[in-house]
Each structure stands twice: as C-alpha cells, then as structure tokens.
Design an enzyme around this catalytic site. Structure first.
Site, mmCIF file in Angstrom:
data_model
loop_
_atom_site.group_PDB
_atom_site.id
_atom_site.type_symbol
_atom_site.label_atom_id
_atom_site.label_comp_id
_atom_site.label_asym_id
_atom_site.label_seq_id
_atom_site.Cartn_x
_atom_site.Cartn_y
_atom_site.Cartn_z
ATOM 1 N N GLU A 72 0.830 -1.205 0.000
ATOM 2 C CA GLU A 72 0.000 0.000 0.000
ATOM 3 C C GLU A 72 0.869 1.262 0.000
ATOM 4 O O GLU A 72 1.844 1.360 0.755
ATOM 5 C CB GLU A 72 -0.884 -0.027 1.250
ATOM 6 C CG GLU A 72 -1.791 1.167 1.428
ATOM 7 C CD GLU A 72 -2.610 1.087 2.709
ATOM 8 O OE1 GLU A 72 -3.584 1.849 2.845
ATOM 9 O OE2 GLU A 72 -2.275 0.243 3.587
ATOM 10 N N LYS A 92 -9.210 2.919 -2.166
ATOM 11 C CA LYS A 92 -9.491 2.242 -0.903
ATOM 12 C C LYS A 92 -10.877 2.632 -0.410
ATOM 13 O O LYS A 92 -11.265 3.800 -0.464
ATOM 14 C CB LYS A 92 -8.425 2.621 0.132
ATOM 15 C CG LYS A 92 -8.473 1.862 1.441
ATOM 16 C CD LYS A 92 -7.255 2.209 2.292
ATOM 17 C CE LYS A 92 -7.196 1.423 3.581
ATOM 18 N NZ LYS A 92 -5.955 1.719 4.351
ATOM 19 N N CYS A 133 -5.697 -2.941 2.300
ATOM 20 C CA CYS A 133 -5.478 -3.008 3.750
ATOM 21 C C CYS A 133 -6.754 -3.117 4.571
ATOM 22 O O CYS A 133 -7.355 -4.182 4.663
ATOM 23 C CB CYS A 133 -4.635 -1.822 4.198
ATOM 24 S SG CYS A 133 -3.825 -2.105 5.802
#
Length: 642
Positions: free
Chosen positions: A47, A116, A169
């Site tokens: 990430e 994200k 994540c």
C-alpha cells in the site's frame, strides 16, 4: 494461467525510502524484473509503495503527489516489456479529493485504478486526515502517469482468462470486505495492498483473517504489506506477505527481514472453479453489484519448470506431528461417537466384529472399545471373532488373538475351512480352483457368521472396510462390503495406518502396543489364497491393485478438487518423484479409474457409517453416481498422455 489452471502470483516487498518516490519505483522495477524471470504473471506491491505509507501530512503536499505521479509513470514505462501484470499503491488526486489507490498496469498501459473503501481513523491510524473513501465510485476516469484510466471500486481485471479483484489493507478488516462482493461477482484472485504495522499477537490474527477470507470467498488471496523501510517513529512494519487459497496458506514471507522479498506461489484457479460449482451456498450469494471487467492479453512469460506450490503426497494425513495427532484424536472421536449413537438407538449392548489381524479390523475394534467405554458398557459385550481360512497366516492369527485379549473383549474363534469346502462341493467348484468364487465364498462365509452371531446375541455387526477399499471396490459384494454400521467407511487406508500408530504410541499396555506395531508392519492382504510354503502371506493387496498412497492421492484430488487424469498425473509425478515414476503413476491411475467406475454398485448399497472428512463415498452423503456410468472420457484423456 497454464493448461492445468495454475496462475503464478507474487507478493513483492521492496526496499523503501519514505517520500523517496524515485528510489521506491526503482526498487519496484527491479523486483518486477525478478518476478518476470520466475514466470510470475501477476505481482502486487504494498500500500502506498510509491511514496511510503508513513509520509503523514506530506501526503497533502503537491510536491510529493507530483513526484509520485511522475515516478509511477517511469515505473510503467520501465516495465512495459515484461510479460506480467503489476499492481502498485500510490496517492492520487481526483478533482479536489485525494484517494489511497491501487493502480493496475501492464505492457506500458495503466488498465485501471481502485481506491481504498474503508479509511481507518482509530488508534494509530489517521487516514481520514488525508484520504477520502472510494466506496461507491464507479464508471469514472482518472488521470495518472499521463494516461486516463478507469477509476472505481467496481473494477475487476481479467488477465489471460484469470479474473482478479483488489482491496486495500483495512478493506479486509471491515465487517463486509469489498473482496466478498468482488468474489461473488466473479473474481477468483484477490490482491490486497497493505501497510499494516506490527503489534504483539496481530500476526496470528492476520493469518487467520487472510486464510478465512480466502475460504469464505473460495478464492486465492494475495496479501502484501509494507516492510523494513517504512518509518519507525511510532510503528514498526515487518513485511508481512501471505498467499492463501481456499483457507490454506500456500506461501508467506519472513517477518522482520531487512531484505527485499518476493513471495511466489502457483494458485489453482481450476480447483477454485470446481469448488464454486459444487458449493451451492456460494452460488446463492451471487448478489454482487454489476462489476466492470477490464480484460487484457499479456504475452506468455517464462514459466518455471517446477511449480511454486507444495503438492502433498498424503493429502489425508497432516505432515505436522502435532496436527496429525489432533487429526487422529478427532477422527477417532467421530468414529466412536457415531457407533455409540447407533448402539444407543438400537438398544444394543453387544457389537460383533470380525478380527483378522489386519489394519482395518484393528481400527474398527479400537473404535468399538472407545464407544463402549463412552457408553459405560462392559467391553465383554464386544464379540471379537477370528475366522481362520485357507490364507490365514500364523502371524495374523496370533495378532488377532493377542489384540482381543489385550483389549479385554470377548474372544471367539470360528474356522471357516470346513464350511467353505462343503460349500465348494455343493456348488461344484473344483478343489484346485482359485477363481473369484473361491475367494469371495470365504468373505461371504465370514459375513454370514458375523450376521448370524449378531442375531443370536442381539448385537450389531461393525463393518471394517475403509474408504480406499470402497473407492476401488476391493471388497466382496454381500460379503465384507456389508455390515450393520461401517465405522471406517470414510477413513482412507493411509489414515487408517496413522490412526493405529497413534493408538500404539499412546497405549499404556506394552503387550498391546507391541501387537499394534506388528500389525502395522504386516503387509495388507485379504488372505484368501493359501499361504506360501514358508507360511508368509501370498496375496499382497498393493501388488494387485497398486500402492494405496497413490490411490488415496488420486481419490482425494479426483473427488475434492475435480481433477482429470492429465492433472492427476502431472501432480502425482511431482508429489511422488523418487518413489513412483511416470509410467507407474499412469498405470495405477488407469486401474483407479476403471475400478472406481465399475465398482460403484457396491457403494450404492453400502451400509451407514460416520463421515469423518471432506471426502466420502456414501450414496446418502457426498457422492451421487449411477452404477452404470461410463469411464470412457477419463480413460481417453489418460490414453493421450501415453
């Protein structure tokens, strides 16, 4: 993806300098080159790997954002000749908003960008300070590295027929991870770009999370987290990288390493497709929103000669000693609990078992003893009957008697020779005949004795035949194929051996332990043909039908993974390299296929018995097959390999 459905994927953890975009993308390019040399088809980086995750408020600076975009553009161009697809993390502006993104690129082209969705703002995480959530974004375009690319959380990507999705994540840690919807929509591989700091106990939870999500989504899950180069001002990043497939961790990185790491594995998309076909619950969950699939063809790269994947030659038996012991205890409990329930239901306080001195009857007797102990019944209610015949050797006869005496059950001996000779005279079978009638008559005589004694005593005949024998039809129809409850019916031969050894290793009585060890050392045989001149066993099962370790391998992957003959051979030749060559593998696979199809009628009439694992052949449980199904398609595929 190769002809057998294997896709070579990688989680790449490069060296990193916080805020040093040029250095970071140079290291990415170097790892991408290494991945290509290893035949990787899709690789993922951590990430925000272009900038570093721990840049803090620098992420709001145009200088850093411009540098990231420029460096990423150079990475795209530097890797344009590599025959693989790459996924990198970087911060990207879209309008006036900043997003934490994953960019997919190959052959010099940015295919799409996924923002994200779940932006953590608790404990050590401050992402809402810099980033907006990308949840709900679809059908948009974004400018990146001088290109315009699709932008949204509804994107999946298909590389040479392999469809994958992306989450970042914290997305994985959410109550409803985006990957659940992506998988329901068709993605078979999920890539997760992460920068998750280490704290005590977190790693175990992370492994469970990754493996469970791969199991829940029936997918391969590739997790790649930031490593040693991230800032240690308040947090430590250890380079977690995990590749899981349907609940099993295939490969993982070394944590706390100062070196760059490239974790590579071949994931089996063909098996995942099979699992999704057979799992009706997964099909019912296909309520995902409409996804945009970006398709691409990438030139075939260098596929390594060896698979980056462990092929377990003993799929029914855990390699790890602790897990193997736990497995044996659990299987033993399931078997004995099932028998105890059947005894309680039928109000039987007696069980009748034919004891041959072989592995299967030994396990059945051990299970019966535990069931009786569980119910508080006297072990004398277990009637162990040894029935010497024409092929019974002194060794197996002695072991049968010693085992029964050592376990404290009732011992009976009923020879079958005279009854069989009379039967041969009655049906006109010549004395020198050694045909199937000669052998099967003995098995049926023994079964008749067991059934009749059970009727006399008000008992229940406990079957001893195992899963491997059922698969091959290595049993006499209406003979040892029949019982009132078959406790070993879903226990394969390779596991039977370990169960008996496990009991031997934990036995308190030294004499019983010695008997069990000698039974383990005795060749597997039905002992239906007369012994050799020296008294040794003349009829060895594995000489006739093939090694059980091979047949159990075939059985597991044929039923549990849906593999055809070509893939079974491909994997078996690798799993058994050094012990069985290609010719032997193909020979015994042919035997397996022919017998498996021709002997279904025996399984269609098999008695009740407890399911102990994910592979079973009960017609009332996992396996439905007509007794007259043809094996031609499987044999034809096998013939093409010769």
């Amino acid at each position: 993806m190769d002809a057998f459905g294997f896709l070579k994927v990688a989680a790449a953890v490069p060296h990193l300098g916080v805020g040093d975009c040029d250095y970071n993308t140079e290291r990415m390019a170097a790892l991408a080159e290494e991945a290509a040399q290893r035949g990787v088809e899709i690789a993922v980086f951590p990430e925000l790997g272009v900038t570093g995750y721990t840049c803090g408020d620098l992420l709001l600076q145009s200088t850093l954002l411009d540098a990231a975009d420029e460096a990423f553009g150079r990475l795209v161009r530097a890797t344009r000749k590599l025959p693989l697809t790459l996924i990198a993390g970087l911060p990207l502006r879209h309008g006036t908003t900043l997003y934490n993104c994953a960019a997919v690129f190959t052959q010099g082209r940015v295919l799409g960008v996924v923002p994200k969705s779940v932006i953590p703002g608790y404990s050590e995480f401050y992402e809402p300070r810099w980033f907006a959530s990308g949840a709900g974004i679809s059908g948009e375009r974004i400018d990146v590295a001088g290109q315009s690319a699709d932008f949204g959380t509804d994107l999946t990507f298909e590389v040479n027929g392999a469809e994958f999705g992306i989450e970042i994540c914290e997305d994985l840690w959410a109550a409803v991870p985006p990957s659940s919807l992506l998988a329901a929509g068709g993605a078979k591989v999920i890539f997760n770009l992460s920068a998750s700091p280490e704290v005590v106990g977190k790693h175990d939870y992370l492994r469970q999370l990754v493996s469970q999500q791969s199991a829940r989504t029936l997918s391969a899950y590739v997790y790649c987290s930031a490593g040693f180069g991230e800032s240690s001002t308040d947090l430590v990043f250890t380079g977690n990288a995990l590749i899981a497939e349907n609940g099993r961790i295939l490969r993982e990185a070394e944590r706390f390493s100062a070196d760059e790491q490239l974790v590579v594995a071949d994931v089996d998309l063909q098996r995942l497709e099979f699992e999704r076909r057979r799992n009706t619950s997964f099909r019912q969950a296909e309520a995902a929103p409409e996804l945009t699939v970006i398709e691409m063809e990438v030139p075939e790269g260098l596929r390594a000669a060896a698979l980056d994947r462990d092929i377990d030659p003993m799929p029914f038996v855990p390699r790890d000693e602790r897990r193997r012991s736990e497995r044996c205890e659990e299987v033993f409990r399931i078997q004995s609990h099932g028998l105890a329930r059947r005894l309680r239901h039928t109000r039987c306080q007696k069980a009748v078992i034919g004891i041959s001195g072989g592995l299967d009857s030994t396990l059945a007797l051990l299970v019966a003893v535990r069931a009786f102990d569980f119910l508080g019944l006297d072990r004398q209610g277990i009637l162990g009957i040894t029935m010497p015949g024409f092929g019974t050797t002194d060794r197996t006869y002695r072991n049968a008697l010693q085992l029964m005496r050592g376990l404290g059950v009732t011992v009976r001996e009923i020879p079958i020779r005279d009854a069989c000779l009379q039967h041969f005279r009655d049906i006109g079978l010549p004395p020198e005949d050694r045909s199937a009638a000669y052998e099967n008559a003995q098995a049926r005589e023994r079964t008749q004795i067991l059934m009749d004694v059970a009727n006399m005593e008000g008992g229940l005949v406990v079957g001893t035949g195992d899963l491997s024998e059922l698969a091959l039809g290595w049993a006499t129809y209406n003979g040892d194929q029949m019982s009132m409850y078959g406790v070993n019916a879903s226990v394969p031969k390779t596991l039977v051996r370990h169960l008996v050894r496990w009991v031997a290793d934990t036995a308190e009585d030294g004499a019983t332990r010695a008997t069990l060890l000698d039974i383990l050392d005795t060749p597997v045989s039905p002992e239906l043909l007369p012994a050799e001149a020296d008294g040794s066993i003349a009829q060895r099962t594995e000489d006739l039908v093939g090694p059980y370790e091979l047949h159990d391998f075939f059985l597991y992957y044929f039923l549990r993974a849906g593999y055809g003959p070509a893939k079974l051979c491909y994997l078996a030749e690798r799993a058994f390299a050094g012990s069985h060559d290609a010719a032997a593998v193909r020979k015994w696979l042919g035997v397996f296929i022919r017998r498996f199809f021709s002997q279904q009628f025996k399984r269609s009439a098999m008695p009740d018995g407890p399911k102990v694992g994910t592979v079973t052949l009960s017609p009332r449980g996992d396996w439905r097959m007509p007794s007259d199904a043809a094996a031609e398609a499987w044999l034809k595929e096998l013939d093409t390999l010769s």
